[in-house]
Structures are given as C-alpha cells and as structure tokens.
Design a protein around this motif. Sequence first.
Motif, PDB file in Angstrom:
ATOM      1  N   MET A   1       0.844  -1.163   0.000  1.00  0.00           N
ATOM      2  CA  MET A   1       0.000   0.000   0.000  1.00  0.00           C
ATOM      3  C   MET A   1       0.895   1.233   0.000  1.00  0.00           C
ATOM      4  O   MET A   1       1.891   1.289   0.699  1.00  0.00           O
ATOM      5  CB  MET A   1      -0.892   0.000   1.249  1.00  0.00           C
ATOM      6  CG  MET A   1      -1.750   1.218   1.365  1.00  0.00           C
ATOM      7  SD  MET A   1      -2.874   1.176   2.761  1.00  0.00           S
ATOM      8  CE  MET A   1      -3.921  -0.172   2.298  1.00  0.00           C
ATOM      9  N   ASN A   2       0.542   2.241  -0.777  1.00  0.00           N
ATOM     10  CA  ASN A   2       1.261   3.505  -0.793  1.00  0.00           C
ATOM     11  C   ASN A   2       0.610   4.460   0.194  1.00  0.00           C
ATOM     12  O   ASN A   2      -0.609   4.629   0.191  1.00  0.00           O
ATOM     13  CB  ASN A   2       1.254   4.121  -2.185  1.00  0.00           C
ATOM     14  CG  ASN A   2       1.979   3.254  -3.194  1.00  0.00           C
ATOM     15  OD1 ASN A   2       2.909   2.547  -2.856  1.00  0.00           O
ATOM     16  ND2 ASN A   2       1.552   3.302  -4.437  1.00  0.00           N
ATOM     17  N   VAL A   3       1.415   5.107   1.039  1.00  0.00           N
ATOM     18  CA  VAL A   3       0.913   6.023   2.057  1.00  0.00           C
ATOM     19  C   VAL A   3       1.615   7.364   1.878  1.00  0.00           C
ATOM     20  O   VAL A   3       2.825   7.413   1.677  1.00  0.00           O
ATOM     21  CB  VAL A   3       1.176   5.478   3.474  1.00  0.00           C
ATOM     22  CG1 VAL A   3       0.729   6.464   4.537  1.00  0.00           C
ATOM     23  CG2 VAL A   3       0.482   4.139   3.661  1.00  0.00           C
ATOM     24  N   THR A   4       0.835   8.442   1.947  1.00  0.00           N
ATOM     25  CA  THR A   4       1.387   9.791   1.847  1.00  0.00           C
ATOM     26  C   THR A   4       0.837  10.630   2.989  1.00  0.00           C
ATOM     27  O   THR A   4      -0.360  10.576   3.283  1.00  0.00           O
ATOM     28  CB  THR A   4       1.001  10.448   0.506  1.00  0.00           C
ATOM     29  OG1 THR A   4       1.458   9.616  -0.555  1.00  0.00           O
ATOM     30  CG2 THR A   4       1.622  11.816   0.362  1.00  0.00           C
ATOM     31  N   ALA A   5       1.709  11.391   3.643  1.00  0.00           N
ATOM     32  CA  ALA A   5       1.300  12.307   4.710  1.00  0.00           C
ATOM     33  C   ALA A   5       1.262  13.713   4.147  1.00  0.00           C
ATOM     34  O   ALA A   5       2.230  14.174   3.541  1.00  0.00           O
ATOM     35  CB  ALA A   5       2.285  12.223   5.874  1.00  0.00           C
ATOM     36  N   HIS A   6       0.117  14.380   4.339  1.00  0.00           N
ATOM     37  CA  HIS A   6      -0.074  15.756   3.861  1.00  0.00           C
ATOM     38  C   HIS A   6      -0.339  16.673   5.045  1.00  0.00           C
ATOM     39  O   HIS A   6      -0.936  16.267   6.035  1.00  0.00           O
ATOM     40  CB  HIS A   6      -1.284  15.850   2.927  1.00  0.00           C
ATOM     41  CG  HIS A   6      -1.124  15.096   1.662  1.00  0.00           C
ATOM     42  ND1 HIS A   6      -0.518  15.617   0.562  1.00  0.00           N
ATOM     43  CD2 HIS A   6      -1.489  13.838   1.324  1.00  0.00           C
ATOM     44  CE1 HIS A   6      -0.519  14.717  -0.409  1.00  0.00           C
ATOM     45  NE2 HIS A   6      -1.110  13.625   0.037  1.00  0.00           N
ATOM     46  N   LEU A   7       0.110  17.915   4.914  1.00  0.00           N
ATOM     47  CA  LEU A   7      -0.187  18.946   5.894  1.00  0.00           C
ATOM     48  C   LEU A   7      -1.020  20.003   5.179  1.00  0.00           C
ATOM     49  O   LEU A   7      -0.554  20.625   4.223  1.00  0.00           O
ATOM     50  CB  LEU A   7       1.106  19.565   6.445  1.00  0.00           C
ATOM     51  CG  LEU A   7       0.958  20.707   7.438  1.00  0.00           C
ATOM     52  CD1 LEU A   7       0.227  20.230   8.689  1.00  0.00           C
ATOM     53  CD2 LEU A   7       2.331  21.255   7.804  1.00  0.00           C
ATOM     54  N   PRO A  20       6.138   4.422  -0.289  1.00  0.00           N
ATOM     55  CA  PRO A  20       5.585   3.464  -1.251  1.00  0.00           C
ATOM     56  C   PRO A  20       5.697   2.027  -0.732  1.00  0.00           C
ATOM     57  O   PRO A  20       6.637   1.688  -0.010  1.00  0.00           O
ATOM     58  CB  PRO A  20       6.442   3.665  -2.493  1.00  0.00           C
ATOM     59  CG  PRO A  20       7.728   4.226  -1.986  1.00  0.00           C
ATOM     60  CD  PRO A  20       7.404   4.979  -0.729  1.00  0.00           C
ATOM     61  N   ASN A  21       4.734   1.235  -1.082  1.00  0.00           N
ATOM     62  CA  ASN A  21       4.751  -0.203  -0.807  1.00  0.00           C
ATOM     63  C   ASN A  21       4.913  -0.563   0.666  1.00  0.00           C
ATOM     64  O   ASN A  21       5.691  -1.446   1.012  1.00  0.00           O
ATOM     65  CB  ASN A  21       5.857  -0.892  -1.622  1.00  0.00           C
ATOM     66  CG  ASN A  21       5.657  -0.689  -3.105  1.00  0.00           C
ATOM     67  OD1 ASN A  21       4.538  -0.785  -3.601  1.00  0.00           O
ATOM     68  ND2 ASN A  21       6.727  -0.376  -3.811  1.00  0.00           N
ATOM     69  N   LEU A  22       4.170   0.100   1.547  1.00  0.00           N
ATOM     70  CA  LEU A  22       4.201  -0.271   2.965  1.00  0.00           C
ATOM     71  C   LEU A  22       3.392  -1.547   3.170  1.00  0.00           C
ATOM     72  O   LEU A  22       2.323  -1.721   2.600  1.00  0.00           O
ATOM     73  CB  LEU A  22       3.606   0.833   3.828  1.00  0.00           C
ATOM     74  CG  LEU A  22       4.495   2.017   4.158  1.00  0.00           C
ATOM     75  CD1 LEU A  22       3.746   2.985   5.060  1.00  0.00           C
ATOM     76  CD2 LEU A  22       5.775   1.589   4.821  1.00  0.00           C
ATOM     77  N   HIS A  23       3.905  -2.408   3.998  1.00  0.00           N
ATOM     78  CA  HIS A  23       3.214  -3.654   4.328  1.00  0.00           C
ATOM     79  C   HIS A  23       3.165  -3.794   5.839  1.00  0.00           C
ATOM     80  O   HIS A  23       4.063  -3.357   6.543  1.00  0.00           O
ATOM     81  CB  HIS A  23       3.951  -4.861   3.744  1.00  0.00           C
ATOM     82  CG  HIS A  23       4.086  -4.802   2.256  1.00  0.00           C
ATOM     83  ND1 HIS A  23       3.046  -5.055   1.407  1.00  0.00           N
ATOM     84  CD2 HIS A  23       5.150  -4.503   1.464  1.00  0.00           C
ATOM     85  CE1 HIS A  23       3.456  -4.930   0.156  1.00  0.00           C
ATOM     86  NE2 HIS A  23       4.731  -4.579   0.170  1.00  0.00           N
ATOM     87  N   GLY A  24       2.119  -4.399   6.337  1.00  0.00           N
ATOM     88  CA  GLY A  24       2.029  -4.702   7.762  1.00  0.00           C
ATOM     89  C   GLY A  24       1.849  -3.469   8.624  1.00  0.00           C
ATOM     90  O   GLY A  24       1.109  -2.557   8.295  1.00  0.00           O
ATOM     91  N   ASP A  25       2.572  -3.455   9.743  1.00  0.00           N
ATOM     92  CA  ASP A  25       2.461  -2.384  10.730  1.00  0.00           C
ATOM     93  C   ASP A  25       3.226  -1.149  10.257  1.00  0.00           C
ATOM     94  O   ASP A  25       4.442  -1.186  10.090  1.00  0.00           O
ATOM     95  CB  ASP A  25       3.017  -2.865  12.071  1.00  0.00           C
ATOM     96  CG  ASP A  25       2.846  -1.840  13.168  1.00  0.00           C
ATOM     97  OD1 ASP A  25       2.077  -0.876  12.990  1.00  0.00           O
ATOM     98  OD2 ASP A  25       3.495  -1.998  14.220  1.00  0.00           O
ATOM     99  N   TRP A  26       2.527  -0.045  10.048  1.00  0.00           N
ATOM    100  CA  TRP A  26       3.150   1.192   9.565  1.00  0.00           C
ATOM    101  C   TRP A  26       3.793   2.001  10.693  1.00  0.00           C
ATOM    102  O   TRP A  26       4.559   2.911  10.444  1.00  0.00           O
ATOM    103  CB  TRP A  26       2.127   2.115   8.939  1.00  0.00           C
ATOM    104  CG  TRP A  26       1.301   1.585   7.848  1.00  0.00           C
ATOM    105  CD1 TRP A  26       1.435   0.402   7.193  1.00  0.00           C
ATOM    106  CD2 TRP A  26       0.190   2.239   7.258  1.00  0.00           C
ATOM    107  NE1 TRP A  26       0.477   0.280   6.230  1.00  0.00           N
ATOM    108  CE2 TRP A  26      -0.309   1.401   6.253  1.00  0.00           C
ATOM    109  CE3 TRP A  26      -0.439   3.449   7.483  1.00  0.00           C
ATOM    110  CZ2 TRP A  26      -1.403   1.747   5.472  1.00  0.00           C
ATOM    111  CZ3 TRP A  26      -1.518   3.783   6.698  1.00  0.00           C
ATOM    112  CH2 TRP A  26      -1.990   2.936   5.710  1.00  0.00           C
TER     113      TRP A  26
END
Length: 60
Positions: A1-7, A20-26
Amino acid sequence: MNVTAHLGLASADVTLATWPNLHGDWTPVVYPTLLETIGLHAALSVAIDALHVANHLADV
C-alpha cells in the motif's frame, strides 16, 4: 500500500512524506514523521506568539 502524509495549510497542501509499498504495521515508519510534524507545529506556534509580542512591544 502507498501512504502519503499531507499537511493542509491555509494557502496550500504540503506533502510531508511518501512511503511506497508499505506492508504490515506502519507505526515504526510513519510515527517519526508524525512526531516531527508535532514538533514543527509547536515551533511555529512559539514563533507566532513571539511575533505577536514583538509587534505589541513595537506599538507601545
């Protein structure tokens, strides 16, 4: 899963980080960025307060 943090700022949306490409516990990956963001918020709050005090003293 791709995760992006925005402010979200009043004038723009700023990307803080992308993982990019996070798996399991973030948590171990994302948590440090959240702590940095909280620190940035605290620093900006202090700077704003200092600016208000300086402006008030300049008017006196």
